[in-house]
Design a protein around this motif. Structure first.
Motif, mmCIF file in Angstrom:
data_model
loop_
_atom_site.group_PDB
_atom_site.id
_atom_site.type_symbol
_atom_site.label_atom_id
_atom_site.label_comp_id
_atom_site.label_asym_id
_atom_site.label_seq_id
_atom_site.Cartn_x
_atom_site.Cartn_y
_atom_site.Cartn_z
ATOM 1 N N GLY A 100 0.776 -1.233 0.000
ATOM 2 C CA GLY A 100 0.000 0.000 0.000
ATOM 3 C C GLY A 100 0.808 1.282 0.000
ATOM 4 N N VAL A 101 2.012 1.240 -0.540
ATOM 5 C CA VAL A 101 2.859 2.431 -0.588
ATOM 6 C C VAL A 101 2.718 3.093 -1.952
ATOM 7 C CG1 VAL A 101 5.198 3.330 -0.362
ATOM 8 C CG2 VAL A 101 4.499 1.336 0.980
ATOM 9 N N THR A 102 2.456 4.378 -1.931
ATOM 10 C CA THR A 102 2.365 5.122 -3.182
ATOM 11 C C THR A 102 3.362 6.276 -3.173
ATOM 12 O OG1 THR A 102 0.619 6.544 -2.307
ATOM 13 C CG2 THR A 102 -0.079 4.590 -3.542
ATOM 14 N N ALA A 103 3.740 6.669 -4.354
ATOM 15 C CA ALA A 103 4.620 7.826 -4.528
ATOM 16 C C ALA A 103 4.067 8.650 -5.670
ATOM 17 C CB ALA A 103 6.041 7.374 -4.836
ATOM 18 N N SER A 104 4.220 9.934 -5.535
ATOM 19 C CA SER A 104 3.854 10.835 -6.610
ATOM 20 C C SER A 104 5.141 11.428 -7.155
ATOM 21 C CB SER A 104 2.929 11.933 -6.085
ATOM 22 O OG SER A 104 2.641 12.845 -7.116
ATOM 23 N N CYS A 105 5.400 11.165 -8.432
ATOM 24 C CA CYS A 105 6.613 11.641 -9.092
ATOM 25 C C CYS A 105 6.201 12.378 -10.362
ATOM 26 C CB CYS A 105 7.525 10.477 -9.468
ATOM 27 S SG CYS A 105 7.925 9.373 -8.127
ATOM 28 N N ALA A 106 6.673 13.588 -10.490
ATOM 29 C CA ALA A 106 6.376 14.387 -11.680
ATOM 30 C C ALA A 106 4.875 14.462 -11.936
ATOM 31 C CB ALA A 106 7.112 13.836 -12.895
ATOM 32 N N GLY A 107 4.109 14.545 -10.850
ATOM 33 C CA GLY A 107 2.666 14.679 -10.965
ATOM 34 C C GLY A 107 1.916 13.398 -11.278
ATOM 35 N N ARG A 108 2.629 12.276 -11.320
ATOM 36 C CA ARG A 108 1.971 11.003 -11.625
ATOM 37 C C ARG A 108 2.084 10.066 -10.432
ATOM 38 N NH1 ARG A 108 4.712 9.688 -17.130
ATOM 39 N NH2 ARG A 108 4.626 7.623 -16.229
ATOM 40 N N GLU A 109 0.991 9.376 -10.148
ATOM 41 C CA GLU A 109 0.950 8.406 -9.053
ATOM 42 C C GLU A 109 1.707 7.145 -9.466
ATOM 43 O OE1 GLU A 109 -1.106 7.539 -5.195
ATOM 44 O OE2 GLU A 109 -0.740 9.352 -6.316
ATOM 45 N N HIS A 110 2.468 6.606 -8.531
ATOM 46 C CA HIS A 110 3.277 5.414 -8.793
ATOM 47 C C HIS A 110 3.132 4.476 -7.604
ATOM 48 C CE1 HIS A 110 6.818 2.978 -9.691
ATOM 49 N NE2 HIS A 110 7.322 3.281 -8.527
ATOM 50 N N HIS A 111 2.854 3.196 -7.842
ATOM 51 C CA HIS A 111 2.817 2.191 -6.790
ATOM 52 C C HIS A 111 4.259 1.771 -6.498
ATOM 53 C CE1 HIS A 111 1.643 -1.193 -4.340
ATOM 54 N NE2 HIS A 111 2.472 -1.933 -5.057
ATOM 55 N N VAL A 112 4.685 1.887 -5.245
ATOM 56 C CA VAL A 112 6.050 1.532 -4.869
ATOM 57 C C VAL A 112 6.153 0.006 -4.779
ATOM 58 C CG1 VAL A 112 7.805 1.722 -3.066
ATOM 59 C CG2 VAL A 112 6.406 3.709 -3.664
ATOM 60 N N ASP A 113 7.120 -0.548 -5.480
ATOM 61 C CA ASP A 113 7.366 -1.985 -5.490
ATOM 62 C C ASP A 113 8.422 -2.294 -4.433
ATOM 63 O OD1 ASP A 113 7.978 -4.628 -5.953
ATOM 64 O OD2 ASP A 113 8.302 -4.389 -8.110
ATOM 65 N N LEU A 114 7.987 -2.834 -3.291
ATOM 66 C CA LEU A 114 8.901 -3.083 -2.182
ATOM 67 C C LEU A 114 9.861 -4.244 -2.431
ATOM 68 C CD1 LEU A 114 6.469 -2.397 0.777
ATOM 69 C CD2 LEU A 114 8.330 -0.951 -0.050
ATOM 70 N N SER A 115 9.699 -4.958 -3.528
ATOM 71 C CA SER A 115 10.678 -5.997 -3.862
ATOM 72 C C SER A 115 11.912 -5.385 -4.532
ATOM 73 C CB SER A 115 10.059 -7.068 -4.767
ATOM 74 O OG SER A 115 9.773 -6.535 -6.043
ATOM 75 N N VAL A 116 11.837 -4.102 -4.881
ATOM 76 C CA VAL A 116 12.959 -3.399 -5.509
ATOM 77 C C VAL A 116 13.735 -2.650 -4.427
ATOM 78 C CG1 VAL A 116 13.605 -1.632 -7.193
ATOM 79 C CG2 VAL A 116 11.669 -3.171 -7.659
ATOM 80 N N LYS A 117 15.001 -3.012 -4.235
ATOM 81 C CA LYS A 117 15.821 -2.449 -3.155
ATOM 82 C C LYS A 117 15.862 -0.928 -3.182
ATOM 83 C CE LYS A 117 19.817 -2.614 -0.436
ATOM 84 N NZ LYS A 117 19.690 -3.055 0.917
ATOM 85 N N SER A 118 16.063 -0.330 -4.338
ATOM 86 C CA SER A 118 16.173 1.129 -4.400
ATOM 87 C C SER A 118 14.885 1.811 -3.935
ATOM 88 C CB SER A 118 16.545 1.590 -5.808
ATOM 89 O OG SER A 118 15.552 1.190 -6.738
ATOM 90 N N GLU A 119 13.744 1.205 -4.189
ATOM 91 C CA GLU A 119 12.477 1.789 -3.742
ATOM 92 C C GLU A 119 12.304 1.622 -2.236
ATOM 93 O OE1 GLU A 119 9.061 1.301 -6.302
ATOM 94 O OE2 GLU A 119 10.337 1.046 -8.057
ATOM 95 N N ARG A 120 12.765 0.475 -1.680
ATOM 96 C CA ARG A 120 12.721 0.286 -0.218
ATOM 97 C C ARG A 120 13.638 1.279 0.484
ATOM 98 N NH1 ARG A 120 13.618 -5.080 -1.442
ATOM 99 N NH2 ARG A 120 15.645 -5.023 -0.380
ATOM 100 N N VAL A 121 14.823 1.485 -0.072
ATOM 101 C CA VAL A 121 15.785 2.400 0.542
ATOM 102 C C VAL A 121 15.245 3.830 0.519
ATOM 103 C CG1 VAL A 121 18.100 3.407 0.312
ATOM 104 C CG2 VAL A 121 17.787 0.931 0.149
ATOM 105 N N LEU A 122 14.635 4.223 -0.577
ATOM 106 C CA LEU A 122 14.025 5.551 -0.652
ATOM 107 C C LEU A 122 12.939 5.699 0.408
ATOM 108 C CD1 LEU A 122 13.757 8.298 -2.045
ATOM 109 C CD2 LEU A 122 12.168 7.225 -3.656
ATOM 110 N N LEU A 123 12.129 4.683 0.560
ATOM 111 C CA LEU A 123 11.067 4.706 1.565
ATOM 112 C C LEU A 123 11.653 4.754 2.976
ATOM 113 C CD1 LEU A 123 7.996 4.583 1.930
ATOM 114 C CD2 LEU A 123 8.207 2.097 2.051
ATOM 115 N N GLU A 124 12.713 3.980 3.223
ATOM 116 C CA GLU A 124 13.377 4.000 4.529
ATOM 117 C C GLU A 124 13.895 5.407 4.852
ATOM 118 O OE1 GLU A 124 17.035 1.652 6.777
ATOM 119 O OE2 GLU A 124 17.145 1.977 4.614
ATOM 120 N N CYS A 125 14.524 6.043 3.883
ATOM 121 C CA CYS A 125 15.030 7.405 4.093
ATOM 122 C C CYS A 125 13.885 8.381 4.368
ATOM 123 C CB CYS A 125 15.846 7.859 2.881
ATOM 124 S SG CYS A 125 17.404 6.969 2.718
#
Length: 141
Positions: A100-125
């Protein structure tokens, strides 16, 4: 100059209390073997402190805190700290984010894929920044 703007949204889900077993080893609540973020909250009479981490498999990560290897500095440090607080009578609770993690990038909604390390690290930060902005001390180095 290109401007990067990211907004992330998620909610911590309580998993349960961390305790000690008969051998004074950490006992964690049951968790799934899935990627995500986790948060330990150490609650004493005087303060609230947090540790926030990310993992590709939550249940395995918690086992590493329970039985840290001799070269696993973070696991050894957190194990000793959690055991010390529990022996003092402080409470330690575990929360997680596994969906249930979402991100808005450049005005577009994006579902965060927690199986991707870089997306988990961004969320952790983002979670660490949020805690510090709220004045909650963190144990992350």
């Amino acid at each position: 100059m290109d401007r990067v703007e990211v907004t992330m949204a998620f909610s911590w889900v309580p998993v349960g209390a961390v305790s000690l077993d008969e051998q004074q080893k950490l006992r964690f609540p049951k968790t799934a073997a899935q990627p995500g973020l986790y948060r330990f909250e150490i609650i004493s009479a005087e303060s609230l402190t947090q540790y926030i981490g990310e993992t590709d498999q939550l249940s395995r990560r918690l086992q590493h805190y329970r039985t840290p290897g001799p070269s696993q500095r973070t696991n050894l440090r957190l194990n000793a700290l959690l055991v010390e607080h529990l022996n003092r009578g402080d409470r330690v609770s575990l929360s997680a984010v596994t969906e249930g993690v979402t991100a808005s990038c450049a005005g577009r909604e994006h579902h965060v894929d927690l199986s991707v390390k870089s997306e988990r690290v961004l969320l952790e930060c983002a979670a660490l920044l949020n805690a510090r902005a709220a004045g909650v001390p963190t144990l992350n180095l």
